[in-house]
Scaffold this motif. Structure first.
Motif, mmCIF file in Angstrom:
data_model
loop_
_atom_site.group_PDB
_atom_site.id
_atom_site.type_symbol
_atom_site.label_atom_id
_atom_site.label_comp_id
_atom_site.label_asym_id
_atom_site.label_seq_id
_atom_site.Cartn_x
_atom_site.Cartn_y
_atom_site.Cartn_z
ATOM 1 N N ALA A 1 44.208 42.414 37.932
ATOM 2 C CA ALA A 1 44.024 42.560 36.486
ATOM 3 C C ALA A 1 42.577 42.914 36.156
ATOM 4 O O ALA A 1 42.305 43.790 35.321
ATOM 5 C CB ALA A 1 44.431 41.272 35.780
ATOM 6 N N ALA A 2 41.635 42.245 36.819
ATOM 7 C CA ALA A 2 40.222 42.475 36.544
ATOM 8 C C ALA A 2 39.772 43.855 36.992
ATOM 9 O O ALA A 2 38.798 44.400 36.458
ATOM 10 C CB ALA A 2 39.382 41.414 37.242
ATOM 11 N N SER A 3 40.480 44.444 37.966
ATOM 12 C CA SER A 3 40.075 45.736 38.517
ATOM 13 C C SER A 3 40.522 46.910 37.656
ATOM 14 O O SER A 3 40.144 48.058 37.927
ATOM 15 C CB SER A 3 40.621 45.890 39.940
ATOM 16 N N HIS A 4 41.341 46.653 36.631
ATOM 17 C CA HIS A 4 41.664 47.705 35.670
ATOM 18 C C HIS A 4 40.444 47.993 34.806
ATOM 19 O O HIS A 4 39.563 47.148 34.650
ATOM 20 C CB HIS A 4 42.829 47.275 34.769
ATOM 21 N N ARG A 5 40.402 49.179 34.233
ATOM 22 C CA ARG A 5 39.325 49.519 33.308
ATOM 23 C C ARG A 5 39.918 50.005 31.994
ATOM 24 O O ARG A 5 40.512 51.096 31.960
ATOM 25 C CB ARG A 5 38.419 50.588 33.928
ATOM 26 N N PRO A 6 39.825 49.191 30.926
ATOM 27 C CA PRO A 6 39.249 47.840 30.876
ATOM 28 C C PRO A 6 40.188 46.827 31.517
ATOM 29 O O PRO A 6 41.374 47.117 31.718
ATOM 30 C CB PRO A 6 39.110 47.591 29.361
ATOM 31 N N PRO A 7 39.694 45.628 31.843
ATOM 32 C CA PRO A 7 40.528 44.602 32.469
ATOM 33 C C PRO A 7 41.720 44.240 31.585
ATOM 34 O O PRO A 7 41.652 44.338 30.358
ATOM 35 C CB PRO A 7 39.571 43.407 32.615
ATOM 36 N N ILE A 8 42.803 43.837 32.244
ATOM 37 C CA ILE A 8 43.990 43.358 31.530
ATOM 38 C C ILE A 8 44.257 41.924 31.953
ATOM 39 O O ILE A 8 43.601 41.395 32.849
ATOM 40 C CB ILE A 8 45.218 44.243 31.834
ATOM 41 N N LEU A 9 45.223 41.265 31.316
ATOM 42 C CA LEU A 9 45.576 39.902 31.684
ATOM 43 C C LEU A 9 46.614 39.895 32.803
ATOM 44 O O LEU A 9 47.507 40.761 32.828
ATOM 45 C CB LEU A 9 46.115 39.150 30.475
ATOM 46 N N PRO A 10 46.544 38.931 33.719
ATOM 47 C CA PRO A 10 47.515 38.861 34.814
ATOM 48 C C PRO A 10 48.958 38.751 34.337
ATOM 49 O O PRO A 10 49.876 39.196 35.022
ATOM 50 C CB PRO A 10 47.088 37.611 35.595
ATOM 51 N N ARG A 11 49.185 38.163 33.162
ATOM 52 C CA ARG A 11 50.555 37.997 32.690
ATOM 53 C C ARG A 11 51.189 39.316 32.241
ATOM 54 O O ARG A 11 52.382 39.363 31.935
ATOM 55 C CB ARG A 11 50.597 36.984 31.540
ATOM 56 N N LYS A 12 50.418 40.391 32.223
ATOM 57 C CA LYS A 12 50.918 41.686 31.786
ATOM 58 C C LYS A 12 51.735 42.406 32.857
ATOM 59 O O LYS A 12 52.311 43.464 32.587
ATOM 60 C CB LYS A 12 49.748 42.581 31.371
ATOM 61 N N PHE A 13 51.768 41.847 34.082
ATOM 62 C CA PHE A 13 52.509 42.528 35.147
ATOM 63 C C PHE A 13 53.068 41.518 36.136
ATOM 64 O O PHE A 13 52.644 40.357 36.173
ATOM 65 C CB PHE A 13 51.603 43.536 35.884
ATOM 66 N N LYS A 14 54.020 41.946 36.960
ATOM 67 C CA LYS A 14 54.652 41.108 37.973
ATOM 68 C C LYS A 14 53.824 41.124 39.264
ATOM 69 O O LYS A 14 53.129 42.112 39.549
ATOM 70 C CB LYS A 14 56.068 41.604 38.277
ATOM 71 N N PRO A 15 53.917 40.049 40.071
ATOM 72 C CA PRO A 15 53.154 40.004 41.321
ATOM 73 C C PRO A 15 53.417 41.185 42.243
ATOM 74 O O PRO A 15 52.508 41.654 42.932
ATOM 75 C CB PRO A 15 53.611 38.690 41.967
ATOM 76 N N MET A 16 54.671 41.695 42.257
ATOM 77 C CA MET A 16 54.999 42.788 43.168
ATOM 78 C C MET A 16 54.186 44.044 42.866
ATOM 79 O O MET A 16 53.896 44.834 43.760
ATOM 80 C CB MET A 16 56.494 43.099 43.088
ATOM 81 N N ILE A 17 53.791 44.228 41.623
ATOM 82 C CA ILE A 17 52.985 45.396 41.269
ATOM 83 C C ILE A 17 51.618 45.299 41.931
ATOM 84 O O ILE A 17 51.100 46.275 42.495
ATOM 85 C CB ILE A 17 52.842 45.503 39.731
ATOM 86 N N ALA A 18 51.022 44.097 41.865
ATOM 87 C CA ALA A 18 49.727 43.898 42.509
ATOM 88 C C ALA A 18 49.844 44.024 44.022
ATOM 89 O O ALA A 18 49.000 44.644 44.678
ATOM 90 C CB ALA A 18 49.155 42.534 42.135
ATOM 91 N N MET A 19 50.889 43.438 44.594
ATOM 92 C CA MET A 19 51.093 43.523 46.038
ATOM 93 C C MET A 19 51.174 44.973 46.492
ATOM 94 O O MET A 19 50.535 45.383 47.467
ATOM 95 C CB MET A 19 52.384 42.797 46.434
ATOM 96 N N SER A 20 51.988 45.760 45.774
ATOM 97 C CA SER A 20 52.163 47.162 46.126
ATOM 98 C C SER A 20 50.843 47.918 45.998
ATOM 99 O O SER A 20 50.495 48.744 46.853
ATOM 100 C CB SER A 20 53.226 47.793 45.227
ATOM 101 N N GLY A 21 50.096 47.625 44.944
ATOM 102 C CA GLY A 21 48.833 48.312 44.732
ATOM 103 C C GLY A 21 47.806 47.997 45.806
ATOM 104 O O GLY A 21 47.171 48.903 46.360
ATOM 105 N N PHE A 22 47.641 46.713 46.124
ATOM 106 C CA PHE A 22 46.674 46.341 47.159
ATOM 107 C C PHE A 22 47.086 46.891 48.516
ATOM 108 O O PHE A 22 46.253 47.327 49.304
ATOM 109 C CB PHE A 22 46.526 44.820 47.222
ATOM 110 N N ASP A 23 48.399 46.867 48.789
ATOM 111 C CA ASP A 23 48.893 47.384 50.064
ATOM 112 C C ASP A 23 48.586 48.871 50.203
ATOM 113 O O ASP A 23 48.226 49.339 51.290
ATOM 114 C CB ASP A 23 50.394 47.137 50.167
#
Length: 204
Positions: A53-75
């Motif tokens: 969430a913090a790595s978005h520009r501008p940052p967003i809140l973690p509740r705005k997306f599901k964990p799988m989205i972050a997992m896929s992005g980091f992967d």
């Protein structure tokens, strides 16, 4: 809104190390701790959703997306995701909370005590480079690296004198290893070498 990039993720990782866990969560996740998933990088566990969430520009809140989205992005960027238990997460939080910023250069006014290297060299030559409390010989223990190494202890500490120059004789000095030197100064007034030797014997 720009999605995370490797550069923005690394920037927030650096910010995380500076703010530490609680500060980072307060800034980007409204103090909501991670449940199980972290990004593991260089020995540090970063809270996955908060970091994404913090790595978005501008940052967003973690509740705005599901964990799988972050997992896929980091992967997709090659980051490693780890799942930790509640106990491990707590330990990780303790470790992160125990970090501190150090290394800043600053100028300070100090009063130094003048020492005479000549009498110290003479005492070392007279007594030898062996600790008079525990008998540690640095050369025997460390090889050539420890040859002639020993610390010089003033039996009547210079710090306790009135600030005027006084004569120091070889008899006023003792040869101690670094550990024993620290130990004699743990008490005020400092321990004598004989008292330290008794303490060493009684602990064995």
């Amino acid at each position: 809104m720009a999605p995370p990039t490797v550069a923005s993720i690394n920037k927030r990782m650096a910010e995380f190390r500076r703010l530490e866990l609680h500060g980072f969560l307060a800034k980007y996740a409204k103090n909501v701790p991670p449940h199980h998933f972290y990004v593991r990088s260089d020995g540090v566990n970063y809270p996955m959703k908060a970091l994404w969430a913090a790595s978005h520009r501008p940052p967003i809140l973690p509740r705005k997306f599901k964990p799988m989205i972050a997992m896929s992005g980091f992967d997709s960027f090659g980051y490693r995701i780890v799942r930790v238990t509640a106990g491990t997460a707590k330990k990780n939080a303790v470790l992160l909370a125990s970090q501190a910023t150090e290394g800043e250069r600053f100028c300070d006014e100090v009063v130094r005590i003048r020492r005479n290297p000549k009498i110290v060299a003479q005492a070392k030559a007279y007594y030898g480079a062996v600790c008079q409390a525990c008998d540690l010989d640095f050369e025997t223990f460390y090889g050539t690296l420890g040859k002639d190494y020993i610390e010089c202890h003033h039996i009547n500490p210079l710090s306790g004198r009135d600030g005027e120059g006084e004569v120091t004789a070889i008899q006023d000095l003792a040869m101690l290893c670094a550990n024993c030197h620290r130990m004699v100064h743990r008490k005020t007034p400092c321990l004598t070498v004989k008292e330290l030797k008794r303490a060493i014997r009684s602990s064995r």
